[in-house]
Design a protein around this motif. Structure first.
Motif, PDB file in Angstrom:
ATOM      1  N   ARG A  95       6.346  17.030  -2.429  1.00 48.45           N
ATOM      2  CA  ARG A  95       5.577  16.113  -2.911  1.00 48.45           C
ATOM      3  C   ARG A  95       5.635  15.668  -4.255  1.00 48.45           C
ATOM      4  N   VAL A  96       6.011  16.732  -5.227  1.00 49.58           N
ATOM      5  CA  VAL A  96       6.341  16.536  -6.571  1.00 49.58           C
ATOM      6  C   VAL A  96       7.573  15.523  -6.825  1.00 49.58           C
ATOM      7  N   ARG A  97       8.439  15.761  -5.825  1.00 50.65           N
ATOM      8  CA  ARG A  97       9.807  14.867  -5.776  1.00 50.65           C
ATOM      9  C   ARG A  97       9.514  13.466  -5.459  1.00 50.65           C
ATOM     10  N   THR A  98       8.411  13.236  -4.738  1.00 54.48           N
ATOM     11  CA  THR A  98       8.296  11.778  -4.457  1.00 54.48           C
ATOM     12  C   THR A  98       7.013  11.003  -5.169  1.00 54.48           C
ATOM     13  N   TRP A  99       6.703  12.064  -6.311  1.00 55.19           N
ATOM     14  CA  TRP A  99       5.764  10.985  -6.998  1.00 55.19           C
ATOM     15  C   TRP A  99       6.372   9.968  -7.642  1.00 55.19           C
ATOM     16  N   SER A 100       5.424   8.699  -7.131  1.00 49.51           N
ATOM     17  CA  SER A 100       6.084   7.242  -8.041  1.00 49.51           C
ATOM     18  C   SER A 100       5.386   7.133  -9.408  1.00 49.51           C
ATOM     19  N   VAL A 101       4.246   7.875  -9.628  1.00 48.17           N
ATOM     20  CA  VAL A 101       3.594   7.673 -10.941  1.00 48.17           C
ATOM     21  C   VAL A 101       3.478   9.013 -11.393  1.00 48.17           C
ATOM     22  N   LEU A 102       3.883   9.247 -12.758  1.00 54.71           N
ATOM     23  CA  LEU A 102       3.933  10.582 -13.161  1.00 54.71           C
ATOM     24  C   LEU A 102       2.750  10.959 -14.133  1.00 54.71           C
ATOM     25  N   PRO A 103       2.235  12.108 -14.096  1.00 55.47           N
ATOM     26  CA  PRO A 103       1.180  12.468 -15.102  1.00 55.47           C
ATOM     27  C   PRO A 103       1.676  12.939 -16.168  1.00 55.47           C
ATOM     28  N   ASP A 104       1.195  13.163 -17.413  1.00 56.48           N
ATOM     29  CA  ASP A 104       1.750  13.714 -18.711  1.00 56.48           C
ATOM     30  C   ASP A 104       2.023  15.203 -18.530  1.00 56.48           C
ATOM     31  N   HIS A 105       1.006  15.929 -17.821  1.00 58.89           N
ATOM     32  CA  HIS A 105       1.366  17.294 -17.669  1.00 58.89           C
ATOM     33  C   HIS A 105       0.820  17.652 -16.285  1.00 58.89           C
ATOM     34  N   ALA A 106       0.935  18.974 -15.910  1.00 53.10           N
ATOM     35  CA  ALA A 106       0.698  19.491 -14.643  1.00 53.10           C
ATOM     36  C   ALA A 106       0.711  20.857 -14.895  1.00 53.10           C
ATOM     37  N   SER A 107      -0.408  21.350 -14.101  1.00 48.68           N
ATOM     38  CA  SER A 107      -0.736  22.802 -14.344  1.00 48.68           C
ATOM     39  C   SER A 107       0.028  23.628 -13.133  1.00 48.68           C
ATOM     40  N   VAL A 108       0.640  24.679 -13.260  1.00 46.79           N
ATOM     41  CA  VAL A 108       1.428  25.457 -12.603  1.00 46.79           C
ATOM     42  C   VAL A 108       0.795  27.081 -12.387  1.00 46.79           C
ATOM     43  N   ASN A 109       0.180  27.270 -11.392  1.00 46.97           N
ATOM     44  CA  ASN A 109      -0.524  28.699 -11.407  1.00 46.97           C
ATOM     45  C   ASN A 109       0.787  29.772 -11.113  1.00 46.97           C
ATOM     46  N   TRP A 110       1.117  30.361 -12.265  1.00 53.82           N
ATOM     47  CA  TRP A 110       2.386  31.329 -12.361  1.00 53.82           C
ATOM     48  C   TRP A 110       2.479  32.586 -11.138  1.00 53.82           C
ATOM     49  N   HIS A 111       1.089  32.897 -10.614  1.00 55.96           N
ATOM     50  CA  HIS A 111       0.993  34.143  -9.726  1.00 55.96           C
ATOM     51  C   HIS A 111       1.460  33.454  -8.309  1.00 55.96           C
ATOM     52  N   GLU A 112       1.299  32.202  -7.954  1.00 54.69           N
ATOM     53  CA  GLU A 112       1.556  31.518  -6.724  1.00 54.69           C
ATOM     54  C   GLU A 112       3.204  31.437  -6.412  1.00 54.69           C
ATOM     55  N   GLU A 113       3.358  31.824  -5.210  1.00 58.00           N
ATOM     56  CA  GLU A 113       4.769  31.694  -4.590  1.00 58.00           C
ATOM     57  C   GLU A 113       5.332  30.296  -4.904  1.00 58.00           C
ATOM     58  N   GLY A 114       6.514  30.224  -5.251  1.00 58.76           N
ATOM     59  CA  GLY A 114       7.270  29.267  -5.615  1.00 58.76           C
ATOM     60  C   GLY A 114       6.773  28.451  -7.056  1.00 58.76           C
ATOM     61  N   ALA A 115       6.136  29.016  -8.036  1.00 62.40           N
ATOM     62  CA  ALA A 115       5.617  28.395  -9.194  1.00 62.40           C
ATOM     63  C   ALA A 115       6.813  28.102  -9.819  1.00 62.40           C
ATOM     64  N   GLU A 116       7.878  28.906 -10.083  1.00 65.69           N
ATOM     65  CA  GLU A 116       9.016  28.655 -10.958  1.00 65.69           C
ATOM     66  C   GLU A 116       9.801  27.396 -10.556  1.00 65.69           C
ATOM     67  N   GLU A 117       9.928  27.120  -9.162  1.00 63.89           N
ATOM     68  CA  GLU A 117      10.676  26.146  -8.764  1.00 63.89           C
ATOM     69  C   GLU A 117       9.817  24.880  -8.899  1.00 63.89           C
ATOM     70  N   ILE A 118       8.592  24.868  -8.864  1.00 64.26           N
ATOM     71  CA  ILE A 118       7.665  23.767  -9.135  1.00 64.26           C
ATOM     72  C   ILE A 118       7.740  23.510 -10.529  1.00 64.26           C
ATOM     73  N   ALA A 119       7.415  24.274 -11.211  1.00 65.67           N
ATOM     74  CA  ALA A 119       7.378  24.085 -12.712  1.00 65.67           C
ATOM     75  C   ALA A 119       8.871  23.571 -13.318  1.00 65.67           C
ATOM     76  N   GLY A 120      10.248  24.076 -12.715  1.00 66.85           N
ATOM     77  CA  GLY A 120      11.429  23.515 -12.981  1.00 66.85           C
ATOM     78  C   GLY A 120      11.644  22.099 -12.667  1.00 66.85           C
ATOM     79  N   LEU A 121      10.882  21.960 -11.416  1.00 69.23           N
ATOM     80  CA  LEU A 121      11.244  20.471 -10.907  1.00 69.23           C
ATOM     81  C   LEU A 121      10.413  19.511 -11.718  1.00 69.23           C
ATOM     82  N   LEU A 122       9.189  19.641 -12.267  1.00 66.99           N
ATOM     83  CA  LEU A 122       8.071  19.014 -12.907  1.00 66.99           C
ATOM     84  C   LEU A 122       9.150  18.939 -14.402  1.00 66.99           C
ATOM     85  N   ILE A 123       9.662  19.808 -14.871  1.00 72.10           N
ATOM     86  CA  ILE A 123      10.370  19.530 -16.381  1.00 72.10           C
ATOM     87  C   ILE A 123      11.526  18.637 -16.255  1.00 72.10           C
TER      88      ILE A 123
END
Length: 245
Positions: free
Chosen positions: A93-121
């Motif tokens: 989903r994050v890869r296909t965002w066409s309009v980007l927010p300024d920031h997004a929260s990522v819950n660090w205890h959830e599975e895959g958090a680092e990968e999602i955070a890295g993609l957002l960054i």
């Protein structure tokens, strides 16, 4: 900095003031910013009210917000695991965002958090590292190679007891330690929201308030809107500042 958290996982059953449609979200955000909020956090919804990270859901919400909210005010979204059926789906989903927010929260205890955070960054989106008390999020964050790259730490105190929430928050902050030198936004939930917000004021930390975190004003009366919560929140925050650390 006082962030308004507009809706979270709440729905229409939680009251007419909870904004769900893009138009209602934008209107609520604009009113909250006029009341003094300096940052916006929202969970976009489908027309039937289900939370989603789909670009077709996200884009109309961000477009509506940016049409109503003054440009300098950042707009962020949540990426909770409950919004999509697994970390791979959330990354897609994050890869296909066409309009980007300024920031997004990522819950660090959830599975895959680092990968999602890295993609957002990588996509230029600031990351709020959501660290919830009562989880292993703080330990995971302390060991994360991305910790120094996040926008800030969203320290979420889950103790709902107003008599113990502040002490729980102090213990939680001690567990977080230096938070890798990143700014900390401290907030609570439900009946614990107000004492934790006052503590944030005493400590000079950023905080947030809104219908995601509580449906009640400090006096226990139901809040009619996010703007009403922000107005009360700023007053409580300032009173905390006058009490000292």
């Amino acid at each position: 900095m006082v962030q308004v958290c507009l809706n979270g996982r709440r729905g229409s059953a939680d009251g007419a003031g909870v904004p769900l449609s893009p138009e209602a979200i934008a209107r609520s955000a604009a009113e909250a910013v006029a009341a003094g909020a300096t940052d916006v956090h929202v969970h976009p919804r489908t027309p039937c009210g289900r939370e989603s990270l789909s670009p077709r859901v996200l884009a109309p919400v961000l477009d509506a917000l940016r049409a109503r909210v003054p440009g300098p005010v950042p707009v962020g979204v949540g990426t909770g695991a409950w919004a999509e059926p697994g970390p791979a789906a959330r990354r897609n989903r994050v890869r296909t965002w066409s309009v980007l927010p300024d920031h997004a929260s990522v819950n660090w205890h959830e599975e895959g958090a680092e990968e999602i955070a890295g993609l957002l960054i990588d996509r230029g989106v600031g990351v709020e590292a959501g660290i919830r008390s009562g989880t292993d999020g703080a330990a995971r964050f302390a060991a994360s190679p991305l910790a120094s790259k996040v926008l800030r730490v969203l320290a979420e105190v889950t103790d709902p007891d107003p008599d113990t929430a502040q002490e729980s928050a102090r213990t939680f902050l001690a567990d977080l330690g230096s938070a890798h030198g990143r700014p900390v936004l401290l907030h609570g939930e439900d009946l614990g929201a107000w004492p934790v917000l006052r503590l944030a004021g005493r400590l000079g930390l950023a905080t947030r308030i809104g219908l995601e975190d509580t449906l009640l004003l400090p006096d226990g009366q139901p809040a009619r809107s996010n703007a009403e919560l922000v107005t009360a929140g700023l007053a409580e925050y300032r009173s905390g500042r006058t009490e000292g650390g």
